[in-house]
Motif scaffolding. Structure first.
Motif, PDB file in Angstrom:
ATOM      1  N   ASP A   8      18.986 -26.567 135.139  1.00 14.78           N
ATOM      2  CA  ASP A   8      18.044 -27.698 135.187  1.00 14.78           C
ATOM      3  C   ASP A   8      17.014 -27.697 133.695  1.00 14.78           C
ATOM      4  N   LEU A   9      16.655 -26.462 133.372  1.00 15.44           N
ATOM      5  CA  LEU A   9      15.890 -26.191 132.105  1.00 15.44           C
ATOM      6  C   LEU A   9      16.752 -26.445 131.047  1.00 15.44           C
ATOM      7  N   ALA A  10      18.038 -26.232 130.834  1.00 18.06           N
ATOM      8  CA  ALA A  10      18.656 -26.356 129.726  1.00 18.06           C
ATOM      9  C   ALA A  10      18.916 -28.037 129.445  1.00 18.06           C
ATOM     10  N   LYS A  11      18.855 -28.773 130.537  1.00 16.52           N
ATOM     11  CA  LYS A  11      19.109 -30.429 130.110  1.00 16.52           C
ATOM     12  C   LYS A  11      17.851 -30.895 129.571  1.00 16.52           C
ATOM     13  N   PHE A  12      16.772 -30.463 129.820  1.00  9.97           N
ATOM     14  CA  PHE A  12      15.681 -30.907 129.043  1.00  9.97           C
ATOM     15  C   PHE A  12      15.192 -30.138 127.703  1.00  9.97           C
ATOM     16  N   ASN A  13      15.805 -28.770 127.515  1.00  3.90           N
ATOM     17  CA  ASN A  13      15.508 -28.001 126.430  1.00  3.90           C
ATOM     18  C   ASN A  13      16.726 -27.191 126.066  1.00  3.90           C
ATOM     19  N   PRO A  14      17.597 -27.757 125.587  1.00  2.00           N
ATOM     20  CA  PRO A  14      18.931 -27.387 125.074  1.00  2.00           C
ATOM     21  C   PRO A  14      18.928 -26.327 124.080  1.00  2.00           C
ATOM     22  N   SER A  15      17.833 -26.694 123.200  1.00  2.00           N
ATOM     23  CA  SER A  15      17.690 -25.435 122.049  1.00  2.00           C
ATOM     24  C   SER A  15      17.016 -24.136 122.488  1.00  2.00           C
ATOM     25  N   PHE A  16      16.604 -24.146 123.700  1.00  2.00           N
ATOM     26  CA  PHE A  16      15.506 -23.037 124.029  1.00  2.00           C
ATOM     27  C   PHE A  16      16.702 -21.816 123.950  1.00  2.00           C
ATOM     28  N   ARG A  17      15.796 -20.592 123.813  1.00  2.00           N
ATOM     29  CA  ARG A  17      16.776 -19.384 123.733  1.00  2.00           C
ATOM     30  C   ARG A  17      15.818 -18.306 124.367  1.00  2.00           C
ATOM     31  N   PHE A  18      16.217 -17.648 125.325  1.00  4.52           N
ATOM     32  CA  PHE A  18      15.391 -16.535 125.908  1.00  4.52           C
ATOM     33  C   PHE A  18      15.418 -15.167 125.342  1.00  4.52           C
ATOM     34  N   ASP A  19      14.633 -14.438 124.691  1.00  6.26           N
ATOM     35  CA  ASP A  19      14.617 -13.355 124.044  1.00  6.26           C
ATOM     36  C   ASP A  19      13.121 -12.688 124.010  1.00  6.26           C
ATOM     37  N   ASP A  20      13.128 -11.454 123.710  1.00 10.59           N
ATOM     38  CA  ASP A  20      11.683 -10.659 123.915  1.00 10.59           C
ATOM     39  C   ASP A  20      11.373 -10.850 122.300  1.00 10.59           C
ATOM     40  N   ASN A  21      10.618 -11.884 121.973  1.00  8.75           N
ATOM     41  CA  ASN A  21      10.072 -12.135 120.782  1.00  8.75           C
ATOM     42  C   ASN A  21       8.491 -11.588 120.931  1.00  8.75           C
ATOM     43  N   PRO A  38       3.327 -24.675 106.072  1.00  8.44           N
ATOM     44  CA  PRO A  38       2.088 -24.371 105.141  1.00  8.44           C
ATOM     45  C   PRO A  38       0.870 -24.885 105.943  1.00  8.44           C
ATOM     46  N   ASP A  39       0.638 -25.800 106.913  1.00  6.26           N
ATOM     47  CA  ASP A  39      -0.562 -26.347 107.717  1.00  6.26           C
ATOM     48  C   ASP A  39      -0.252 -25.748 109.065  1.00  6.26           C
ATOM     49  N   ALA A  40       0.445 -24.507 109.195  1.00  2.00           N
ATOM     50  CA  ALA A  40       0.363 -24.066 110.789  1.00  2.00           C
ATOM     51  C   ALA A  40      -0.488 -22.992 111.043  1.00  2.00           C
ATOM     52  N   GLU A  41      -1.402 -22.659 110.313  1.00  2.00           N
ATOM     53  CA  GLU A  41      -2.608 -21.767 110.609  1.00  2.00           C
ATOM     54  C   GLU A  41      -3.275 -22.236 111.852  1.00  2.00           C
ATOM     55  N   GLY A  42      -3.054 -21.207 112.809  1.00  2.00           N
ATOM     56  CA  GLY A  42      -4.116 -21.274 114.121  1.00  2.00           C
ATOM     57  C   GLY A  42      -3.517 -22.599 115.003  1.00  2.00           C
ATOM     58  N   VAL A  43      -2.011 -22.926 114.660  1.00  2.00           N
ATOM     59  CA  VAL A  43      -1.332 -23.850 115.628  1.00  2.00           C
ATOM     60  C   VAL A  43      -0.304 -23.267 116.526  1.00  2.00           C
ATOM     61  N   ALA A  44      -0.462 -23.610 117.754  1.00  2.00           N
ATOM     62  CA  ALA A  44       0.666 -23.059 118.817  1.00  2.00           C
ATOM     63  C   ALA A  44       1.587 -23.956 118.856  1.00  2.00           C
ATOM     64  N   GLN A  45       2.989 -23.571 118.726  1.00  2.00           N
ATOM     65  CA  GLN A  45       4.234 -24.411 118.663  1.00  2.00           C
ATOM     66  C   GLN A  45       4.715 -24.112 120.361  1.00  2.00           C
ATOM     67  N   ILE A  46       4.831 -25.274 120.886  1.00  2.00           N
ATOM     68  CA  ILE A  46       5.268 -25.103 122.292  1.00  2.00           C
ATOM     69  C   ILE A  46       7.046 -24.912 122.070  1.00  2.00           C
ATOM     70  N   GLU A  47       7.430 -23.954 122.675  1.00  2.00           N
ATOM     71  CA  GLU A  47       8.913 -23.987 122.699  1.00  2.00           C
ATOM     72  C   GLU A  47       9.399 -24.164 124.025  1.00  2.00           C
ATOM     73  N   LEU A  48       8.784 -24.171 125.010  1.00  2.00           N
ATOM     74  CA  LEU A  48       9.468 -24.517 126.385  1.00  2.00           C
ATOM     75  C   LEU A  48       8.255 -24.936 127.178  1.00  2.00           C
ATOM     76  N   ASP A  49       8.441 -25.904 127.815  1.00  2.00           N
ATOM     77  CA  ASP A  49       7.276 -26.894 128.855  1.00  2.00           C
ATOM     78  C   ASP A  49       8.323 -27.265 130.018  1.00  2.00           C
ATOM     79  N   TYR A  50       8.178 -26.308 130.900  1.00  2.00           N
ATOM     80  CA  TYR A  50       9.359 -26.705 131.880  1.00  2.00           C
ATOM     81  C   TYR A  50       8.575 -26.731 133.329  1.00  2.00           C
ATOM     82  N   VAL A  51       8.926 -27.728 134.237  1.00  2.00           N
ATOM     83  CA  VAL A  51       8.068 -28.066 135.491  1.00  2.00           C
ATOM     84  C   VAL A  51       9.469 -28.031 136.518  1.00  2.00           C
ATOM     85  N   THR A  52       9.241 -27.141 137.605  1.00  2.00           N
ATOM     86  CA  THR A  52      10.405 -27.361 138.676  1.00  2.00           C
ATOM     87  C   THR A  52      10.496 -28.800 139.286  1.00  2.00           C
ATOM     88  N   LYS A  53      11.641 -29.052 139.672  1.00  2.00           N
ATOM     89  CA  LYS A  53      11.900 -30.345 140.260  1.00  2.00           C
ATOM     90  C   LYS A  53      10.804 -30.868 141.213  1.00  2.00           C
TER      91      LYS A  53
END
Length: 214
Positions: A100-113, A139-154
């Motif tokens: 289900d997660l991959a339907k909405f976030n097909p580019s997400f990869r789970f690794d220990d980053n 260049p303008d990303a100082e202090g900016v959090a990038q969302i990689e995954l925002d998933y909610v169960t059905k």
């Protein structure tokens, strides 16, 4: 069939359809509609036991809908738990919901980053959402959090519990973030309701600054 027959069949169809819904809010709304229609139908035929049954279902659905909508933005209802990206329970949650997660976030990869931060959103002892953040690039990303995954169960998808990660006081500002950015093209219309504003092909949220100690 006359109009009363159509009304009865329509109410029954909506009631059955409601039971096929995985989302709790949608299930309750459809079940309520079906119950109300069947109250009218059975009352018109003077089938009072069925009127009583559907009236009771109407009351039950109304109560649960009121409770859901009243607590959907209540911080006492949902808890945000930060976990390590190598957490085995986190891996289990992602594995269970991966299709289900991959339907909405097909580019997400789970690794220990090590730059990632992972959060589980819970309701009592049930996990209802997962959110991954990392420092944004550019260049303008100082202090900016990038969302990689925002998933909610059905079951809880209509209630948007992911908002509590952004609303929790100091949770992200303590990590040095002052803004949150969504991925380009992310399909999540609820961001606008949380105070995010559209910037090009993504959304951004300015986090409230942490007040200085007196």
């Amino acid at each position: 069939m006359d109009w009363l027959d159509y009304l009865g069949w329509a109410g029954s169809a909506v009631l059955v359809w409601s039971l096929s819904q995985a989302r709790l809010l949608r299930l309750r709304v459809l079940n309520l509609i079906g119950s109300v229609v069947l109250v009218v139908y059975n009352a018109a035929l003077s089938v009072w036991p069925m009127v009583g049954l559907n009236a009771a279902m109407t009351a039950i659905n109304t109560y649960h809908l009121y409770k859901m909508l009243r607590t959907r933005h209540d911080e006492a209802t949902y808890t945000v738990v930060q976990v390590g990206t190598d957490d085995t329970f986190l891996a289990h949650v992602l594995r269970v919901h991966w299709a289900d997660l991959a339907k909405f976030n097909p580019s997400f990869r789970f690794d220990d980053n090590p730059d990632r931060a992972a959060f589980l959103i819970t309701r009592a002892d049930e996990v209802v959402g997962v959110l991954f953040l990392r420092p944004a690039d550019g260049p303008d990303a100082e202090g900016v959090a990038q969302i990689e995954l925002d998933y909610v169960t059905k079951r809880f998808r209509d209630l948007s519990p992911g908002e509590f990660v952004f609303r929790s006081s100091g949770l992200l500002t303590a990590r040095g973030y002052h803004r949150v950015r969504t991925p380009p093209g992310m399909l999540a219309p609820y961001y606008g309701r949380l105070g995010f504003h559209r910037v090009g092909d993504h959304y951004e949220l300015e986090l409230p600054s942490t007040p200085s100690p007196a």
